[in-house]
Design an enzyme around this catalytic site. Structure first.
Site, PDB file in Angstrom:
ATOM      1  N   PHE A 136       0.877  -1.180   0.000  1.00  9.84           N
ATOM      2  CA  PHE A 136       0.000   0.000   0.000  1.00  9.84           C
ATOM      3  C   PHE A 136       0.908   1.221   0.000  1.00  9.84           C
ATOM      4  O   PHE A 136       1.615   1.471   0.982  1.00  9.84           O
ATOM      5  CB  PHE A 136      -0.839  -0.073   1.278  1.00  9.84           C
ATOM      6  CG  PHE A 136      -1.823   1.040   1.518  1.00  9.84           C
ATOM      7  CD1 PHE A 136      -3.059   1.050   0.878  1.00  9.84           C
ATOM      8  CD2 PHE A 136      -1.542   2.046   2.435  1.00  9.84           C
ATOM      9  CE1 PHE A 136      -3.985   2.055   1.139  1.00  9.84           C
ATOM     10  CE2 PHE A 136      -2.471   3.050   2.702  1.00  9.84           C
ATOM     11  CZ  PHE A 136      -3.693   3.051   2.062  1.00  9.84           C
ATOM     12  N   PRO A 184       7.845  11.370   1.344  1.00  7.41           N
ATOM     13  CA  PRO A 184       8.759  12.044   2.264  1.00  7.41           C
ATOM     14  C   PRO A 184       8.162  13.319   2.873  1.00  7.41           C
ATOM     15  O   PRO A 184       8.360  13.610   4.040  1.00  7.41           O
ATOM     16  CB  PRO A 184       9.973  12.370   1.378  1.00  7.41           C
ATOM     17  CG  PRO A 184       9.935  11.330   0.295  1.00  7.41           C
ATOM     18  CD  PRO A 184       8.487  11.032   0.065  1.00  7.41           C
ATOM     19  N   GLY A 215       3.242  12.470   5.237  1.00  5.79           N
ATOM     20  CA  GLY A 215       2.886  11.240   5.951  1.00  5.79           C
ATOM     21  C   GLY A 215       1.520  11.452   6.573  1.00  5.79           C
ATOM     22  O   GLY A 215       0.497  11.016   6.041  1.00  5.79           O
ATOM     23  N   GLY A 250      16.401  -7.297  34.641  1.00  6.56           N
ATOM     24  CA  GLY A 250      17.459  -7.205  33.634  1.00  6.56           C
ATOM     25  C   GLY A 250      17.171  -8.040  32.402  1.00  6.56           C
ATOM     26  O   GLY A 250      17.466  -7.625  31.267  1.00  6.56           O
ATOM     27  N   GLU A 271      -0.527   4.198   9.899  1.00  9.59           N
ATOM     28  CA  GLU A 271      -1.995   4.198   9.686  1.00  9.59           C
ATOM     29  C   GLU A 271      -2.671   5.240  10.584  1.00  9.59           C
ATOM     30  O   GLU A 271      -3.723   4.985  11.155  1.00  9.59           O
ATOM     31  CB  GLU A 271      -2.575   2.792   9.870  1.00  9.59           C
ATOM     32  CG  GLU A 271      -2.173   1.883   8.727  1.00  9.59           C
ATOM     33  CD  GLU A 271      -2.848   0.544   8.731  1.00  9.59           C
ATOM     34  OE1 GLU A 271      -4.065   0.479   8.973  1.00  9.59           O
ATOM     35  OE2 GLU A 271      -2.148  -0.446   8.476  1.00  9.59           O
ATOM     36  N   SER A 312      -1.042   8.376  16.804  1.00 12.10           N
ATOM     37  CA  SER A 312      -1.970   8.503  17.946  1.00 12.10           C
ATOM     38  C   SER A 312      -2.562   9.909  18.021  1.00 12.10           C
ATOM     39  O   SER A 312      -3.769  10.070  18.259  1.00 12.10           O
ATOM     40  CB  SER A 312      -1.234   8.187  19.255  1.00 12.10           C
ATOM     41  OG  SER A 312      -0.905   6.821  19.286  1.00 12.10           O
TER      42      SER A 312
HETATM   43  C1  FAD Z   1       7.174   0.804  10.307  1.00 13.61           C
HETATM   44  C2  FAD Z   1       6.351   1.662   9.401  1.00 13.61           C
HETATM   45  C3  FAD Z   1       5.625   1.095   8.362  1.00 13.61           C
HETATM   46  C4  FAD Z   1       4.897   1.897   7.477  1.00 13.61           C
HETATM   47  N1  FAD Z   1       4.233   1.321   6.421  1.00 13.61           N
HETATM   48  C5  FAD Z   1       3.592   2.124   5.518  1.00 13.61           C
HETATM   49  C6  FAD Z   1       2.996   1.553   4.337  1.00 13.61           C
HETATM   50  O1  FAD Z   1       3.000   0.333   4.119  1.00 13.61           O
HETATM   51  N2  FAD Z   1       2.433   2.404   3.429  1.00 13.61           N
HETATM   52  C7  FAD Z   1       2.397   3.753   3.615  1.00 13.61           C
HETATM   53  O2  FAD Z   1       1.857   4.451   2.756  1.00 13.61           O
HETATM   54  N3  FAD Z   1       2.956   4.320   4.727  1.00 13.61           N
HETATM   55  C8  FAD Z   1       3.548   3.539   5.676  1.00 13.61           C
HETATM   56  N4  FAD Z   1       4.132   4.103   6.793  1.00 13.61           N
HETATM   57  C9  FAD Z   1       4.145   5.548   6.932  1.00 13.61           C
HETATM   58  C10 FAD Z   1       3.272   6.065   8.060  1.00 13.61           C
HETATM   59  O3  FAD Z   1       1.916   5.969   7.718  1.00 13.61           O
HETATM   60  C11 FAD Z   1       3.755   7.479   8.390  1.00 13.61           C
HETATM   61  O4  FAD Z   1       5.013   7.362   9.017  1.00 13.61           O
HETATM   62  C12 FAD Z   1       2.765   8.204   9.288  1.00 13.61           C
HETATM   63  O5  FAD Z   1       1.612   8.548   8.569  1.00 13.61           O
HETATM   64  C13 FAD Z   1       3.397   9.479   9.872  1.00 13.61           C
HETATM   65  O6  FAD Z   1       3.939  10.262   8.838  1.00 13.61           O
HETATM   66  P1  FAD Z   1       5.415  10.853   8.975  1.00 13.61           P
HETATM   67  O7  FAD Z   1       6.332   9.734   9.322  1.00 13.61           O
HETATM   68  O8  FAD Z   1       5.691  11.607   7.735  1.00 13.61           O
HETATM   69  O9  FAD Z   1       5.351  11.809  10.224  1.00 13.61           O
HETATM   70  P2  FAD Z   1       4.773  13.294  10.222  1.00 13.61           P
HETATM   71  O10 FAD Z   1       3.599  13.401   9.321  1.00 13.61           O
HETATM   72  O11 FAD Z   1       5.899  14.230  10.034  1.00 13.61           O
HETATM   73  O12 FAD Z   1       4.229  13.398  11.710  1.00 13.61           O
HETATM   74  C14 FAD Z   1       5.137  13.417  12.818  1.00 13.61           C
HETATM   75  C15 FAD Z   1       4.336  13.435  14.097  1.00 13.61           C
HETATM   76  O13 FAD Z   1       3.591  14.628  14.184  1.00 13.61           O
HETATM   77  C16 FAD Z   1       2.442  14.397  14.980  1.00 13.61           C
HETATM   78  N5  FAD Z   1       1.258  14.822  14.235  1.00 13.61           N
HETATM   79  C17 FAD Z   1       1.000  14.614  12.934  1.00 13.61           C
HETATM   80  N6  FAD Z   1      -0.196  15.113  12.599  1.00 13.61           N
HETATM   81  C18 FAD Z   1      -0.711  15.668  13.721  1.00 13.61           C
HETATM   82  C19 FAD Z   1      -1.923  16.328  14.033  1.00 13.61           C
HETATM   83  N7  FAD Z   1      -2.868  16.524  13.095  1.00 13.61           N
HETATM   84  N8  FAD Z   1      -2.117  16.767  15.295  1.00 13.61           N
HETATM   85  C20 FAD Z   1      -1.173  16.555  16.249  1.00 13.61           C
HETATM   86  N9  FAD Z   1      -0.007  15.902  16.015  1.00 13.61           N
HETATM   87  C21 FAD Z   1       0.208  15.471  14.782  1.00 13.61           C
HETATM   88  C22 FAD Z   1       2.415  12.889  15.287  1.00 13.61           C
HETATM   89  O14 FAD Z   1       2.956  12.645  16.574  1.00 13.61           O
HETATM   90  C23 FAD Z   1       3.311  12.316  14.232  1.00 13.61           C
HETATM   91  O15 FAD Z   1       3.892  11.087  14.627  1.00 13.61           O
HETATM   92  C24 FAD Z   1       4.865   3.293   7.686  1.00 13.61           C
HETATM   93  C25 FAD Z   1       5.578   3.869   8.747  1.00 13.61           C
HETATM   94  C26 FAD Z   1       6.314   3.072   9.598  1.00 13.61           C
HETATM   95  C27 FAD Z   1       7.078   3.729  10.723  1.00 13.61           C
END
Ligand code: FAD
Length: 380
Positions: free
Chosen positions: A125, A130, A133, A341, A364, A367
């Site tokens: 999916f 970059p 997210g 430990g 997905e 939090s």
């Molecule tokens: C192990 C792993 C597997 C993944 N697999 C997939 C996959 O198969 N396909 C895919 O498409 N994506 C995948 N992802 C991507 C994942 O969905 C994104 O990492 C996630 O949506 C967060 O986006 P970001 O990393 O760009 O963080 P950012 O968008 O930069 O967000 C950083 C942090 O900001 C905070 N934040 C964000 N929005 C808000 C808000 N509205 N209000 C308050 N706080 C907020 C949250 O704490 C968040 O963690 C995966 C990620 C990981 C770590």
């Protein structure tokens, strides 16, 4: 032995209980697997789960179409996660990667589902980029119409199964409108020219994960899933089905942490008595058990509501995912504490659970994002 009394709750039918029993027996024989080569392990897990029939609930049966059964998806993820996080991952991606095709695919696109349900093809999916997210509607990747084709160019990152998938569900900007209303979904076979793995990503609980480059990837217009401009709606519908299942995986990890803690507290002697006799330890165990039951109630409420025909379960699924993943983190942290430990020794089961759980609070919908969703739904 994990508590299975929840299977008597009225959310389930006898077929769910039978499924959970069969799967648990299979897991006891086949899991955990060796994680030293996660690509090989995932391919093998998908093949073996498919052969045993356990991938059938991940996608629509083209011979007998019907809605996806969210309770079965949740029960399966919970059970697999309790035995082996990588097995849960392998199962989950078969569903998430094909969800758009199950819900919105043409009969021709749905031919892939016979293969993914049998464990003969792996799916992924590809939504995150970059720069986008959480802010997914802000995506850059473009799909430009060129005669009877679309040409996809840009990058996707954090793509689970990236590099080993046979097909990708890809979301790209087709520009019908600004923001969320200008995105469409495409089915892109992995061997399409121009689709490349730009980077493999290593994380604290390793699984196949990659950044993908789309260098003018040409697909026929018939590769579009649903209608032009419907991609965001499609992605949200898929997440509406699968979001509670992330909570279910967290629940499986938490149950395993509690099982390990009960064994440890019963067998380890401290101050001339079992660890369990210390009241502070009993307090931790009570809180773990309470968090687990409360998470299970929210998860199976969301799953049951969807299975009963609710068009959307946005609020219920967000509550289930938020609570189950956050509380599982706490449950597992307590398990590490009670193991002393040994809890932080590399290779110990509670140490691996401590690493496994963390990403579930990010992907997905992080939090924090779930809290925004719940607040908006509540104020409605
Ligand atoms: C192990 C792993 C597997 C993944 N697999 C997939 C996959 O198969 N396909 C895919 O498409 N994506 C995948 N992802 C991507 C994942 O969905 C994104 O990492 C996630 O949506 C967060 O986006 P970001 O990393 O760009 O963080 P950012 O968008 O930069 O967000 C950083 C942090 O900001 C905070 N934040 C964000 N929005 C808000 C808000 N509205 N209000 C308050 N706080 C907020 C949250 O704490 C968040 O963690 C995966 C990620 C990981 C770590």
């Amino acid at each position: 032995m994990a508590d299975r009394s929840f299977l008597d709750w009225p959310f389930f039918e006898q077929r769910h209980r039978d499924w959970a029993d069969r799967l648990d027996a299979w897991c006891a024989k086949n899991l955990p697997v060796d994680h030293s080569d996660v690509d090989a392990a995932c391919r093998d897990l998908v093949a073996r789960l498919g052969e045993a029939g356990f991938l059938k609930p991940t996608a629509v049966d083209t011979a007998n179409p019907g809605p996806l059964d969210v309770r079965t998806l949740c029960l399966t993820r919970e059970t697999l996660a309790r035995h082996d996080g990588l097995a849960d991952f392998a199962f989950a991606m078969q569903g998430l990667g094909t969800g758009a095709i199950s819900l919105f695919g043409t009969p021709e696109q749905q031919q892939w589902l016979d293969r993914t349900r049998a464990g003969k093809a792996l799916s992924a999916f590809a939504l995150s980029e970059p720069r986008s997210g959480s802010d997914v509607a802000n995506m850059d990747m473009a799909a430009t119409r060129d005669g009877g084709d679309y040409v996809l160019s840009g990058e996707k990152t954090w793509i689970s199964n990236g590099g080993i998938a046979d097909l990708y569900t890809v979301f790209a900007r087709t520009g019908e409108a600004p923001g969320a209303r200008g995105i469409s979904a495409f089915l892109v076979p992995a061997d399409t020219p121009g689709l490349e793995v730009a980077e493999r990503l290593d994380v604290i609980a390793p699984h196949p994960l990659a950044r993908l480059a789309f260098n003018d990837v040409r697909v026929p217009a018939s590769a579009m899933i649903g209608k032009p401009g419907d991609g965001f709606k499609i992605a949200m519908s898929v997440l509406d089905v699968f979001r509670s299942t992330v909570g279910a995986a967290a629940l499986g990890f938490a149950r395993r942490a509690l099982d390990e803690t009960l064994d440890r507290a019963g067998s380890r002697e401290l101050f001339g008595a079992p660890l369990f006799d210390l009241q502070m330890v009993q307090g931790h165990i009570a809180e773990m058990a309470l968090d687990i039951d409360a998470a299970a109630l929210l998860i199976y409420r969301a799953a049951w509501t969807k299975d009963m025909g609710a068009p959307r379960v946005t609020r219920e699924a967000a509550m289930a995912k938020l609570f189950a993943t956050d509380r599982a983190q706490e449950v597992i942290d307590k398990a590490v504490q009670i193991h002393g430990g040994d809890g932080v020794r590399r290779g110990h089961i509670v140490e691996s659970l401590y690493r496994e759980i963390r990403a579930l609070r990010i992907y997905e919908g992080a939090s924090d994002v779930q809290k925004v969703v719940i607040a908006r739904q509540t104020v409605k």
